[in-house]
Design an enzyme around this catalytic site. Structure first.
Site, PDB file in Angstrom:
ATOM      1  N   TRP A 120      77.725  53.829 -67.751  1.00 27.32           N
ATOM      2  CA  TRP A 120      77.663  52.457 -68.290  1.00 27.32           C
ATOM      3  C   TRP A 120      76.271  52.097 -68.779  1.00 27.32           C
ATOM      4  CZ3 TRP A 120      81.865  51.310 -70.200  1.00 27.32           C
ATOM      5  CH2 TRP A 120      83.072  51.561 -69.560  1.00 27.32           C
ATOM      6  N   ASP A 191      72.818  44.739 -65.248  1.00 28.94           N
ATOM      7  CA  ASP A 191      74.267  44.741 -65.447  1.00 28.94           C
ATOM      8  C   ASP A 191      74.898  44.680 -64.057  1.00 28.94           C
ATOM      9  OD1 ASP A 191      76.930  45.247 -65.837  1.00 28.94           O
ATOM     10  OD2 ASP A 191      76.674  47.194 -66.806  1.00 28.94           O
ATOM     11  N   LYS A 215      86.133  42.357 -62.015  1.00 28.35           N
ATOM     12  CA  LYS A 215      86.030  42.939 -60.664  1.00 28.35           C
ATOM     13  C   LYS A 215      85.829  41.812 -59.642  1.00 28.35           C
ATOM     14  CE  LYS A 215      83.947  46.676 -63.212  1.00 28.35           C
ATOM     15  NZ  LYS A 215      84.933  47.735 -63.383  1.00 28.35           N
TER      16      LYS A 215
HETATM   17  N1  PMP Z   1      79.144  48.036 -66.783  1.00 32.50           N
HETATM   18  C1  PMP Z   1      79.693  48.368 -65.609  1.00 32.50           C
HETATM   19  C2  PMP Z   1      78.814  48.488 -64.396  1.00 32.50           C
HETATM   20  C3  PMP Z   1      81.061  48.595 -65.516  1.00 32.50           C
HETATM   21  O1  PMP Z   1      81.608  48.938 -64.346  1.00 32.50           O
HETATM   22  C4  PMP Z   1      81.863  48.456 -66.671  1.00 32.50           C
HETATM   23  C5  PMP Z   1      83.358  48.633 -66.669  1.00 32.50           C
HETATM   24  N2  PMP Z   1      83.953  49.116 -65.598  1.00 32.50           N
HETATM   25  C6  PMP Z   1      81.238  48.125 -67.874  1.00 32.50           C
HETATM   26  C7  PMP Z   1      79.887  47.907 -67.882  1.00 32.50           C
HETATM   27  C8  PMP Z   1      82.032  47.971 -69.137  1.00 32.50           C
HETATM   28  O2  PMP Z   1      82.742  46.772 -69.071  1.00 32.50           O
HETATM   29  P1  PMP Z   1      83.756  46.293 -70.185  1.00 32.50           P
HETATM   30  O3  PMP Z   1      84.945  47.195 -70.120  1.00 32.50           O
HETATM   31  O4  PMP Z   1      84.056  44.881 -69.773  1.00 32.50           O
HETATM   32  O5  PMP Z   1      83.074  46.355 -71.500  1.00 32.50           O
END
Ligand code: PMP
Length: 380
Positions: A120, A191, A215
């Site tokens: 991520w 994040d 989450k």
């Molecule tokens: N950052 C983290 C820490 C995540 O766990 C996730 C998705 N599981 C994301 C970003 C991406 O999120 P999204 O699918 O809402 O774009």
């Protein structure tokens, strides 16, 4: 865990799912407290006695205004920030935020740095790299075991003049976590998608913390942003308003038709967070839950393993694998028969992943730990 914390875990927090529901270890969208789901069910038909359901409510009316204000207030309280910070909601998930960051804060000759500890954070970096010259401040891919830990104190570059330094607070796929925000002189962006409100956290060490909803905040489709107002004001005005963080903040999250349902759910989840004792009580409960499963990994005589280094193991995403991918598949299938769902690991990491966010029941972690022991005995 002290007896009192264990007692808290057993009273305030959800225990077993009601009839027909299963233990849902999904990484997100993820399980929610049934009390919140029930309140949403009620509001879907008639919200606050207005005679209008939550999905049907005008975003320009007084009822929604109140829900929006309450969501902000609960998130502000859980984040522990003052009036120098804006707390607001934006449409879309974390990837949208990753794309908006360079558009807002990086002029053509500017740079930003990314601590790369996970798929991520790498995504955040590569989205920015499409339009700006950004750098990787710590390369977790280059570790002997890829993404097996976060950097130690000072173990990352701080390029002079970088407009921000981004890191991922909890690595959802890799099962690692930062136990404190990295110390830096650069403007720090966290994040918090998979760890928001899961532990006491100093938001004020950051110019911005962002979290997608699906989450600990309940619903996908919106993100929470907590950001210093002076940082937001530093964004360029030469982009459309709808892409500008500050405009969303100034419009109090109602710049256009917002994702009203998701915002209400975030508000309810933040209120639930406060009702069980806030991030502090939640952190104790999460530690107890996570250790049940990490201990099952450690006590398996090597049957289960995971590259994450112990000191930075996540309390929200506990990952493990058996000696063989075929056994992993069997594990997942047999676990489902025992009522334990959503344990298949991320497609890039393989193995199993137990996502046990704030409202995941303790009982589900106990059952999983027992199941792991039994599966190891039979197949080890
Ligand atoms: N950052 C983290 C820490 C995540 O766990 C996730 C998705 N599981 C994301 C970003 C991406 O999120 P999204 O699918 O809402 O774009």
């Amino acid at each position: 865990m002290t007896p009192s914390a264990a007692a808290v875990a057993r009273t305030l927090f959800p225990q077993t799912p009601s009839k027909g529901r299963v233990y849902n270890f999904s990484a997100g969208p993820a399980c929610m407290p049934e009390s919140v789901l029930e309140q949403i069910r009620e509001e879907l038909i008639d919200c606050r006695g207005s005679g209008i359901g939550l999905l049907e409510l005008s975003h320009r009316g007084t009822v929604y205004d109140r829900l929006n204000d309450e969501a902000e207030a609960a998130c502000r309280k859980a984040a522990g920030v003052g009036s120098d910070y804006a707390v607001f909601f934006m449409p879309g998930g974390a990837t949208v935020q990753f794309g908006l960051l360079p558009l807002n804060f990086l002029g053509e000759n500017d740079t930003a740095a990314y601590i790369d500890t996970s798929i991520w954070s790498h995504k955040a970096y590569s989205e920015a790299a499409r339009c700006r010259e950004v750098t990787i401040a710590f390369d977790g891919r280059a570790l002997p075991e890829k993404y097996s830990r976060v950097p130690q104190r000072g173990e990352f570059a701080e390029p002079k003049g970088a407009k921000y330094l981004l890191y991922c607070q909890n690595n959802t796929v890799e099962g690692t976590t930062f136990w404190a925000p990295p110390e830096t002189t650069l403007p720090l962006i966290g994040d918090a998608t998979s760890d928001v409100f899961s532990r006491p956290w100093d938001f004020t060490k950051h110019v911005m913390v962002l979290a997608a909803g699906q989450k600990n905040l309940g619903a996908s489709g919106a993100s929470l942003v907590v950001a210093r107002k002076d940082f937001l004001a530093s964004a360029t005005k030469r982009i459309p308003q709808i892409l500008r963080f500050e405009d969303h903040a100034n419009a109090k999250s109602i710049l256009n038709t917002p994702p009203t349902f998701a915002v209400r759910v975030i508000g309810l989840m933040a209120e639930w967070t406060l009702s069980v004792g806030g991030p502090e009580a939640i952190a104790k409960n999460n530690a107890y839950k996570a250790n049940l499963i990490w201990n099952a990994v450690d006590n398996s005589g090597g049957f289960y393993s995971w590259p994450a280094e112990k000191w930075c193991r996540s309390h929200l995403n506990v990952c493990f694998r058996t000696p063989k991918p075929e056994l992993d598949a069997q594990f997942v299938a047999h676990a489902e028969k025992a009522g334990l769902f959503g344990l298949l690991g991320h497609r890039d990491a393989g193995g199993m992943r137990a996502s046990i966010y704030n409202s995941f029941p303790v009982k589900g972690c106990e059952l999983l730990a027992d199941f792991m022991g039994e599966f190891a005995r039979k197949n080890g």
